[in-house]
Each structure stands twice: as C-alpha cells, then as structure tokens.
Scaffold this motif. Structure first.
Motif, PDB file in Angstrom:
ATOM      1  N   GLU A 116       0.822  -1.218   0.000  1.00 59.08           N
ATOM      2  CA  GLU A 116       0.000   0.000   0.000  1.00 59.08           C
ATOM      3  C   GLU A 116       0.854   1.266   0.000  1.00 59.08           C
ATOM      4  N   ASN A 117       2.016   1.215   0.621  1.00 61.45           N
ATOM      5  CA  ASN A 117       2.823   2.417   0.822  1.00 61.45           C
ATOM      6  C   ASN A 117       4.067   2.511  -0.046  1.00 61.45           C
ATOM      7  N   TYR A 118       4.358   1.452  -0.822  1.00 61.09           N
ATOM      8  CA  TYR A 118       5.543   1.480  -1.672  1.00 61.09           C
ATOM      9  C   TYR A 118       5.233   1.017  -3.092  1.00 61.09           C
ATOM     10  N   ASP A 119       4.890  -0.248  -3.253  1.00 61.16           N
ATOM     11  CA  ASP A 119       4.673  -0.815  -4.594  1.00 61.16           C
ATOM     12  C   ASP A 119       3.724  -1.999  -4.465  1.00 61.16           C
ATOM     13  N   GLU A 120       2.666  -1.992  -5.250  1.00 60.90           N
ATOM     14  CA  GLU A 120       1.679  -3.081  -5.170  1.00 60.90           C
ATOM     15  C   GLU A 120       2.259  -4.443  -5.525  1.00 60.90           C
ATOM     16  N   ARG A 121       3.427  -4.468  -6.191  1.00 58.03           N
ATOM     17  CA  ARG A 121       4.073  -5.742  -6.555  1.00 58.03           C
ATOM     18  C   ARG A 121       5.112  -6.196  -5.534  1.00 58.03           C
ATOM     19  N   ALA A 122       5.300  -5.432  -4.478  1.00 55.62           N
ATOM     20  CA  ALA A 122       6.352  -5.713  -3.500  1.00 55.62           C
ATOM     21  C   ALA A 122       6.193  -7.094  -2.868  1.00 55.62           C
ATOM     22  N   VAL A 123       7.309  -7.705  -2.566  1.00 55.25           N
ATOM     23  CA  VAL A 123       7.388  -9.040  -1.964  1.00 55.25           C
ATOM     24  C   VAL A 123       6.727 -10.028  -2.930  1.00 55.25           C
ATOM     25  N   GLU A 124       7.498 -10.435  -3.929  1.00 56.30           N
ATOM     26  CA  GLU A 124       6.942 -11.127  -5.092  1.00 56.30           C
ATOM     27  C   GLU A 124       6.626 -12.611  -4.917  1.00 56.30           C
ATOM     28  N   THR A 125       7.332 -13.301  -4.054  1.00 58.07           N
ATOM     29  CA  THR A 125       7.181 -14.758  -4.010  1.00 58.07           C
ATOM     30  C   THR A 125       6.642 -15.237  -2.661  1.00 58.07           C
ATOM     31  N   PRO A 126       6.054 -16.427  -2.644  1.00 53.91           N
ATOM     32  CA  PRO A 126       5.553 -16.970  -1.368  1.00 53.91           C
ATOM     33  C   PRO A 126       6.673 -17.124  -0.333  1.00 53.91           C
ATOM     34  N   TRP A 127       7.868 -17.503  -0.765  1.00 54.13           N
ATOM     35  CA  TRP A 127       8.952 -17.685   0.202  1.00 54.13           C
ATOM     36  C   TRP A 127       9.462 -16.348   0.720  1.00 54.13           C
ATOM     37  N   GLN A 128       9.367 -15.290  -0.078  1.00 60.19           N
ATOM     38  CA  GLN A 128       9.711 -13.960   0.439  1.00 60.19           C
ATOM     39  C   GLN A 128       8.680 -13.531   1.491  1.00 60.19           C
ATOM     40  N   ARG A 129       7.415 -13.796   1.238  1.00 63.85           N
ATOM     41  CA  ARG A 129       6.376 -13.479   2.225  1.00 63.85           C
ATOM     42  C   ARG A 129       6.606 -14.270   3.512  1.00 63.85           C
ATOM     43  N   GLY A 130       6.965 -15.535   3.372  1.00 64.10           N
ATOM     44  CA  GLY A 130       7.265 -16.358   4.547  1.00 64.10           C
ATOM     45  C   GLY A 130       8.479 -15.853   5.304  1.00 64.10           C
ATOM     46  N   TRP A 131       9.481 -15.345   4.566  1.00 64.80           N
ATOM     47  CA  TRP A 131      10.696 -14.838   5.212  1.00 64.80           C
ATOM     48  C   TRP A 131      10.376 -13.603   6.045  1.00 64.80           C
ATOM     49  N   VAL A 132       9.457 -12.784   5.580  1.00 64.26           N
ATOM     50  CA  VAL A 132       9.045 -11.599   6.344  1.00 64.26           C
ATOM     51  C   VAL A 132       8.463 -12.040   7.691  1.00 64.26           C
ATOM     52  N   LYS A 133       7.598 -13.038   7.682  1.00 61.24           N
ATOM     53  CA  LYS A 133       7.007 -13.528   8.932  1.00 61.24           C
ATOM     54  C   LYS A 133       8.066 -14.135   9.842  1.00 61.24           C
ATOM     55  N   SER A 134       8.989 -14.898   9.263  1.00 66.63           N
ATOM     56  CA  SER A 134      10.037 -15.504  10.089  1.00 66.63           C
ATOM     57  C   SER A 134      11.013 -14.449  10.606  1.00 66.63           C
ATOM     58  N   TYR A 135      11.171 -13.353   9.872  1.00 68.25           N
ATOM     59  CA  TYR A 135      12.041 -12.264  10.323  1.00 68.25           C
ATOM     60  C   TYR A 135      11.580 -11.759  11.691  1.00 68.25           C
ATOM     61  N   ALA A 136      10.295 -11.569  11.832  1.00 64.92           N
ATOM     62  CA  ALA A 136       9.743 -11.054  13.087  1.00 64.92           C
ATOM     63  C   ALA A 136      10.016 -12.017  14.243  1.00 64.92           C
ATOM     64  N   LYS A 137       9.977 -13.307  13.979  1.00 64.57           N
ATOM     65  CA  LYS A 137      10.197 -14.307  15.028  1.00 64.57           C
ATOM     66  C   LYS A 137      11.651 -14.384  15.472  1.00 64.57           C
ATOM     67  N   ARG A 138      12.563 -13.911  14.622  1.00 62.99           N
ATOM     68  CA  ARG A 138      13.992 -14.040  14.925  1.00 62.99           C
ATOM     69  C   ARG A 138      14.655 -12.731  15.365  1.00 62.99           C
ATOM     70  N   LEU A 139      13.870 -11.741  15.677  1.00 57.80           N
ATOM     71  CA  LEU A 139      14.446 -10.480  16.131  1.00 57.80           C
ATOM     72  C   LEU A 139      15.132 -10.680  17.469  1.00 57.80           C
ATOM     73  N   ASP A 140      16.326 -10.151  17.575  1.00 56.79           N
ATOM     74  CA  ASP A 140      17.097 -10.303  18.834  1.00 56.79           C
ATOM     75  C   ASP A 140      16.769  -9.184  19.790  1.00 56.79           C
TER      76      ASP A 140
END
Length: 140
Positions: A116-140
């Motif tokens: 909504e705030n950058y590009d409607e095509r942002a984060v193109e693949t299912p594994w990139q979307r999954g990596w975003v979710k896993s990123y939050a779980k691995r914050l130190d």
C-alpha cells in the motif's frame, strides 16, 4: 521515499532503473548477487553494504541479512538511506516489509502495508512473504 509508522524514512528503488531525483543517500543496502554488483554497483559512490540475495529467492546468509536490515533501520533514524535490488520490488519490498515490522507494523500486516505504501508488486514470491514472517520471530 517510504515513511514508516515510527517516522523512519527509507528510499526503495531498483538498480536497473534510472536513479531517482534528489540527493544521494548517506548509506545504501543493496540486495543481489556478484553479477548485479558488477553490472550496477559501480555507480554507488556513497557508503554501502551488500546482502547476497539471488533474484526471486532468499538471502544466502539469513542471519547477516537480518543484522544488516536492523542496522539499516537504526541508520535511517539519523541518515538518508536507501535499499535496492535490480527491479526494486521483490527483494527490496521484502526488506521494506521487515523494516515495517521494526517500526511497529504487525508481522502479519507488513507485506500488505508495503504494497500500500511502496509498490503493489512488492514481496513477489511466497517464500519472500514467509521470510518476512520468520524475520519477526527471529528479532534479537
């Protein structure tokens, strides 16, 4: 320029496109392979770092990527920064979604927020979307 809920601003772009108008950033985080570095990295004259990240895939070293994304967020509090890959949508959007999480956007909403705030095509693949979710779980 993307302005995040915590006030941090980051310019997202594609290295394969013309450089946007405006001042050069103080720092850049670039996402790609050695081929992208050779082809498009020569024009980067400001301080920067690279994350080895093949197109449409995930970072070769996820821990290194997480650390550099977190450091980019910290820099953006006091410096003009940018993040870019070749096209400016998949990898760049993935990092912007991670930055959105760092700025307070819930992990489950980060991809939609970036679209909504950058590009409607942002984060193109299912594994990139999954990596975003896993990123939050691995914050130190």
């Amino acid at each position: 320029m993307v302005r995040f809920p915590d006030g941090v601003e980051v310019r997202g772009r594609g290295l394969g496109r013309p450089r946007p108008a405006g001042p050069e950033p103080d720092f850049g985080l670039y996402l790609g392979t050695s081929r992208l570095r050779r082809k498009h990295g020569g024009g980067i004259t400001w301080p920067h770092e690279w994350v080895t990240w093949p197109d449409f895939l995930l970072p070769a070293n996820p821990r290194d990527a997480r650390e550099k994304i977190k450091a980019l967020h910290e820099r953006a509090k006091t410096e003009t920064v940018e993040v870019a890959c070749y096209g400016g949508a998949g990898r760049t959007g993935t990092v912007l979604a991670c930055l959105a999480i760092l700025s307070g956007v819930p992990a489950g909403e980060a991809v939609d927020w970036v679209r909504e705030n950058y590009d409607e095509r942002a984060v193109e693949t299912p594994w990139q979307r999954g990596w975003v979710k896993s990123y939050a779980k691995r914050l130190d």
